[in-house]
Write an enzyme that holds these catalytic residues in place. Structure first.
Site, short mmCIF file in Angstrom:
data_model
loop_
_atom_site.label_atom_id
_atom_site.label_comp_id
_atom_site.label_asym_id
_atom_site.label_seq_id
_atom_site.Cartn_x
_atom_site.Cartn_y
_atom_site.Cartn_z
CG ASP A 70 -40.86 24.70 5.24
OD1 ASP A 70 -40.79 25.67 6.11
OD2 ASP A 70 -40.90 25.01 4.13
CG ASP A 122 -33.67 29.07 11.04
OD1 ASP A 122 -33.99 29.79 10.05
OD2 ASP A 122 -33.66 29.84 12.29
CG ASN A 174 -38.40 27.20 -2.69
OD1 ASN A 174 -38.54 28.11 -3.70
ND2 ASN A 174 -39.04 26.76 -1.54
CE1 TYR A 220 -38.13 37.29 -1.63
CE2 TYR A 220 -38.62 38.72 -3.23
CZ TYR A 220 -38.60 37.53 -2.92
OH TYR A 220 -39.13 36.64 -3.84
CE LYS A 224 -35.70 35.50 -3.24
NZ LYS A 224 -35.57 34.04 -3.06
CB THR A 248 -47.38 30.65 -3.64
OG1 THR A 248 -47.05 32.12 -3.61
CG2 THR A 248 -46.93 29.95 -4.69
#
Length: 246
Positions: A33, A53, A80, A146, A150, A181
């Site tokens: 992460d 990164d 992820n 985004y 995806k 989340t």
């Protein structure tokens, strides 16, 4: 020696849940992460924490080099890591667009390619799982980069699955819907926004990060040995809904 699994974006939320499920399945998990807190997260699973990164190609390559030199080849990869960077479509900043695609799509490709090369060289019949989204199929105007990324993940998953099938390396994706989340915290705090979100979710509730993690672990397991090139949508029935419940 336990097989190595690498999960990016694993400091919290869905990524950590994926790492937890894989650890329970017997993998030695590397949690990566950009957030330094990933080191503490890894310690909770007796795993390995690495700061990386996923928008930095050199950093991704260096991470794989270190994992292989110290622990061995990655046999299960979970891509992820992802960012959204919302904004108005008409004024959306091109630099933000490039940043989102850099992490969500280019970084995913780099990691997939790097892991696959080592799998092929070592005769490993590995598994790669990419984190897509229902926004590969449906769109939200405030997150153009985004949504585009995806959709790209969905197609790149198919491409990689076809390219790697002859090596018995399986590549699949998971497309979460509304998951409880940190990204959904603003919705959860607003009763009207939460009601609206659940009105388009037939099961009537948000999913949990662990419910995503369990599907990812399944796709990494031999139980999914004949599954490749698929995107499994874990969305409480949302994509099948053609009306909104009042």
């Amino acid at each position: 020696m336990a097989a190595i699994a690498l999960v990016s974006g694993a400091a919290q939320g869905i990524g950590f849940a994926c790492a937890q499920a894989l650890a329970e399945d017997g993998y030695k998990v590397v949690l990566a992460d950009i957030k330094p807190s990933v080191v503490d997260a890894a310690s909770r699973l007796n795993g390995i924490g690495m700061i990386c990164d996923m928008g930095d190609v050199d950093a991704i390559t260096a991470m794989f080099d270190e994992i292989e030199a110290t622990h061995g080849p990655v046999e299960a990869l979970v891509n992820n890591a992802g960012i959204a960077m919302p904004g108005d479509f008409l004024s959306y900043d091109l630099a933000a667009f490039d940043t989102v695609l850099g992490v969500n799509l280019r970084g995913l490709f780099v990691a997939t390619q790097r892991a696959a090369r080592t799998m092929v060289e070592n005769g490993i019949e590995g598994a790669i799982v990419n984190m897509s989204s229902i926004n590969a199929q449906v769109a939200i105007p405030a997150i153009p980069a985004y949504c585009a990324s995806k959709g790209g993940v969905m197609q790149l998953t198919k491409v990689a699955a076809l390219a790697l099938a002859k090596h018995n390396i399986r590549v699949n994706a998971v497309g979460p819907g509304s998951i409880d989340t940190e990204m959904m915290a603003g919705v959860n705090a607003n009763p009207e926004a939460y009601k609206m979100a659940m009105s388009r979710t037939p099961l009537g509730r948000a999913g949990s990060a662990r419910e995503i993690g369990d599907v990812v672990a399944f796709l990494c397991s031999r139980k999914a040995s004949y599954v490749t090139g698929e995107t499994i949508y874990v969305d409480g029935g949302r994509l099948g809904l053609n009306y909104v419940v009042s």
